[in-house]
Design a protein around this motif. Structure first.
Motif, short mmCIF file in Angstrom:
data_model
loop_
_atom_site.label_atom_id
_atom_site.label_comp_id
_atom_site.label_asym_id
_atom_site.label_seq_id
_atom_site.Cartn_x
_atom_site.Cartn_y
_atom_site.Cartn_z
N TRP A 147 89.04 21.41 69.14
CA TRP A 147 89.09 21.56 67.68
C TRP A 147 88.75 22.97 67.20
N SER A 148 87.76 23.60 67.84
CA SER A 148 87.38 24.92 67.31
C SER A 148 88.47 25.96 67.57
N LEU A 149 89.13 25.87 68.73
CA LEU A 149 90.22 26.83 68.98
C LEU A 149 91.36 26.62 67.99
N PHE A 150 91.55 25.37 67.59
CA PHE A 150 92.60 25.07 66.63
C PHE A 150 92.40 25.88 65.33
N PHE A 151 91.12 26.07 64.95
CA PHE A 151 90.86 26.85 63.74
C PHE A 151 90.75 28.34 64.01
N LEU B 211 91.87 37.77 74.29
CA LEU B 211 90.67 37.57 73.49
C LEU B 211 90.16 36.13 73.60
N ILE B 212 91.08 35.17 73.55
CA ILE B 212 90.68 33.77 73.68
C ILE B 212 90.08 33.53 75.07
N SER B 213 90.70 34.13 76.08
CA SER B 213 90.15 33.96 77.43
C SER B 213 88.76 34.56 77.51
N MET B 214 88.55 35.68 76.80
CA MET B 214 87.22 36.29 76.81
C MET B 214 86.20 35.38 76.13
N ALA B 215 86.66 34.63 75.11
CA ALA B 215 85.75 33.71 74.44
C ALA B 215 85.45 32.51 75.34
N LEU B 216 86.44 32.10 76.12
CA LEU B 216 86.24 30.93 76.99
C LEU B 216 85.44 31.27 78.24
N TYR C 75 90.13 23.46 81.82
CA TYR C 75 90.24 24.86 81.37
C TYR C 75 91.71 25.28 81.26
N ILE C 76 92.50 24.88 82.26
CA ILE C 76 93.92 25.23 82.20
C ILE C 76 94.55 24.62 80.95
N GLY C 77 94.13 23.39 80.65
CA GLY C 77 94.63 22.73 79.44
C GLY C 77 94.27 23.51 78.19
N LEU C 78 93.01 23.97 78.12
CA LEU C 78 92.60 24.76 76.95
C LEU C 78 93.43 26.03 76.82
N LEU C 79 93.67 26.69 77.96
CA LEU C 79 94.45 27.93 77.93
C LEU C 79 95.89 27.66 77.49
N MET C 80 96.44 26.56 78.00
CA MET C 80 97.80 26.19 77.63
C MET C 80 97.90 25.91 76.13
N MET C 81 96.92 25.14 75.66
CA MET C 81 96.92 24.81 74.25
C MET C 81 96.77 26.09 73.41
N TYR D 59 84.08 40.09 68.19
CA TYR D 59 82.69 39.67 68.46
C TYR D 59 82.36 38.40 67.70
N VAL D 60 82.74 38.38 66.44
CA VAL D 60 82.43 37.23 65.60
C VAL D 60 83.02 35.97 66.23
N LEU D 61 84.27 36.08 66.67
CA LEU D 61 84.93 34.92 67.24
C LEU D 61 84.21 34.43 68.49
#
Lengths: 309, 241
Positions: free
Chosen positions: B60-64, B107-112, B137-143, B22-24
């Motif tokens: 940047w935020s996903l990087f952290f 989880l990342i997909s749920m955040a996106l 979006y595909i780029g974000l998922l790939m990264m 949830y926090v994420l």
């Protein structure tokens, strides 16, 4: 399912934790691994349960080798690791359900198996608690339940009763004995009474080697050498009695156990008994016997003797 | 496959049990929403109907965020000894690692996913370059997948979550920014080598709406390398321990 261990060797750096161990366990047998800490029990069990790969040798379970078909072997094994690792943040039912699903137990049977395990392992009162809220004894039961849930043919239990209170120890032993009637069980322990109480066969391991392999009876017989008697004699001066006893031909040594109460320990030469001669000596000198008990070699003594060299 | 699903399900449940999930999600949406719509060079300021700002913030935020999710994935199993529990069940190394990978990816997909609202809002505001946004979006998922693989690899190195977190940030920053910086200040072969190693180059090219097989090869090789290395480390751990 038979377990065949062939020339198993596992090194940790230069030290051999397990050194060329070979043995067989027949289906339905309960085998106790005994040995001081660091003897190689856990390493052997980890190899049997396909967690670590030995450098040399092989383990075959039901004809499958741990080197070639670990996936097939793992389905037939229930394993309780030494420190009983569990997911602390899960509740008992969720955890057991996860394990059941990993074992691919058919969906319609899972509920039944869960309730069965909860009952067999005595977890009914606690089943909705988080695992970290449980006492060590209950956690151990959860560990046992996860090992048993898929009804394995072989059960490998690494020190199943550590950390339990005496009542729980008795209960877990009962459970193991009950399971042992149908399944092949290997359990390790450094407590002799435990192994003696639960196992058909005992194997003592030290420095990575098998030292003794046999039933508790056989072990005793093997270690029983000379006749040792605890003897209480009165009716005369203790020093005189001592000398008279030493004069008996079959007596090798005489030691004082309790000088005041005139208790002695009399050890005979191998294959000789001094009981009659002691009696005759007492009669001849007008002493009388207050106590005469053979001292049985305890498993503890055998264990200590075998593992301290 | 069943094994992977079961491990992923358990892992995902524990993300949400520990509130981490949830926090994420809340932090990510709050963060990216703030910069996309309200602060500084926001969409209204630029006056273009694209999500470039959102992608930059997410980059940047996903990087952290990702290392903070993966830092416990294998370290937790190593520290608690539950690795032994799992690997003595009919679960292979690959199934374990892919299960971990899948759960974090979900989880990342749920955040996106809720950020699709941004996309839909834009749609109403002006004419949108749809392929660019979808590829973004595909780029974000790939990264994300690349960094999840890297994070899992770092969490296989030791049983300390802090070491896992720091080492994955440390290795990650090279791909994320440093290679790009080196590339932009060097010429010729060196420049193009570093440029092709940089995550930034590939992410930017995708999020501009350019479909280039090279970018996908880059991401997939990072993912496969990360996962393969973590598997090898777990195997060697069990050979020597």
């Amino acid at each position: 399912m038979d377990i065949v261990v062939e020339h198993l060797t596992k090194r940790y750096g230069p030290q051999k934790a397990v050194d060329n161990i070979s043995f067989r366990v027949k289906a339905g047998e309960v085998l106790g691994f005994l040995g001081p800490n660091g003897a190689g029990k856990t390493t052997t069990m980890k190899a049997l349960s396909c967690f670590i790969m030995p450098e040399e040798g092989d383990v075959k379970i039901g004809g499958y080798s741990i080197r070639e078909h670990p996936e097939k072997i793992k389905k037939h094994i229930g394993y309780l690791p030494e420190n009983n690792p569990l997911y602390q943040d899960m509740n008992i039912i969720d955890f057991l359900e996860f394990i059941a699903k990993v074992h691919q137990i058919p969906k319609h049977l899972i509920q039944e198996r869960l309730l069965d395990m909860v009952k067999v392992c005595g977890l009914e009162g606690e089943k909705h608690k988080l695992i970290r809220e449980l006492s060590k004894g209950y956690q151990q039961r959860v560990g046992l339940a996860q090992a048993l849930i898929h009804d394995p043919d072989i059960l490998i239990l690494d020190e199943p009763t550590t950390g339990l209170d005496p009542n729980q120890i008795v209960e877990i032993r009962e459970l193991i004995r009950r399971i042992g009637k149908e399944k092949t069980v290997i359990l390790s322990s450094h407590i002799l009474a435990e192994v003696e109480a639960t196992c058909d066969r005992i194997m003592i391991i030290n420095n990575g080697r098998v030292i003794v392999d046999g039933t508790a009876e056989e072990l005793r017989k093997q270690a029983q050498g000379n006749e040792i008697l605890k003897l209480g004699v009165a009716g005369g001066d203790i020093n005189e009695i001592f000398e008279k006893l030493m004069d008996i031909e079959s007596v090798e040594t005489v030691d004082f156990i309790d000088f005041e109460c005139q208790l002695l320990e009399v050890q005979s030469y191998p294959d000789a008994s001094s009981v009659k001669a002691i009696f005759d000596t007492c009669v001849a000198n007008n002493y009388y016997i207050t106590e005469l008990t053979p001292i049985e070699t305890k498993l503890e003594d055998i264990f200590r003797e075998l593992t301290t060299h | 496959m069943n094994q992977i699903i079961q491990i992923a399900k358990r892992e995902l449940a524990s993300f949400f049990d520990s509130l981490m999930g949830y926090v994420l999600i809340i932090m990510f949406l709050g963060f990216s929403g703030f910069f996309t719509w309200i602060y500084g060079d926001d969409i209204f300021f630029i006056g273009e109907a694209n999500l470039n700002i959102f992608f930059k913030v997410a980059y940047w935020s996903l990087f952290f965020f990702i290392p903070s999710l993966t830092m416990r994935s294998l370290t937790g199993e190593l520290r608690g000894g539950t690795l032994e529990l799992l690997l003595t069940k009919p679960i292979s190394y690959w199934q374990l690692i892919l299960g971990k990978f899948t759960s974090t990816f979900i989880l990342i997909s749920m955040a996106l996913a809720p950020s699709i609202v941004y996309y839909i809002s834009l749609w109403f505001i002006g004419s949108v370059d749809h392929p660019a946004i979808i590829l973004g979006y595909i780029g974000l998922l790939m990264m994300s997948m690349s960094y999840i693989a890297l994070g899992i690899f770092c969490s296989s190195l030791s049983d300390s979550p802090i070491i896992a977190l720091l080492s994955s940030l440390c290795i990650g920053i090279f791909f994320h920014q440093i290679f790009e910086t080196i590339a932009s200040s060097s010429l010729g072969v060196m420049g193009s080598i570093f440029s092709s190693l940089s995550m930034f180059t590939h992410f930017e090219s995708i999020s501009r709406g350019i479909f280039d097989l090279q970018d996908f090869i880059y991401f997939f090789s990072l993912i496969i390398f990360g996962l393969y290395a973590s598997k090898e480390i777990l195997v060697s751990r069990n050979l020597n321990a």
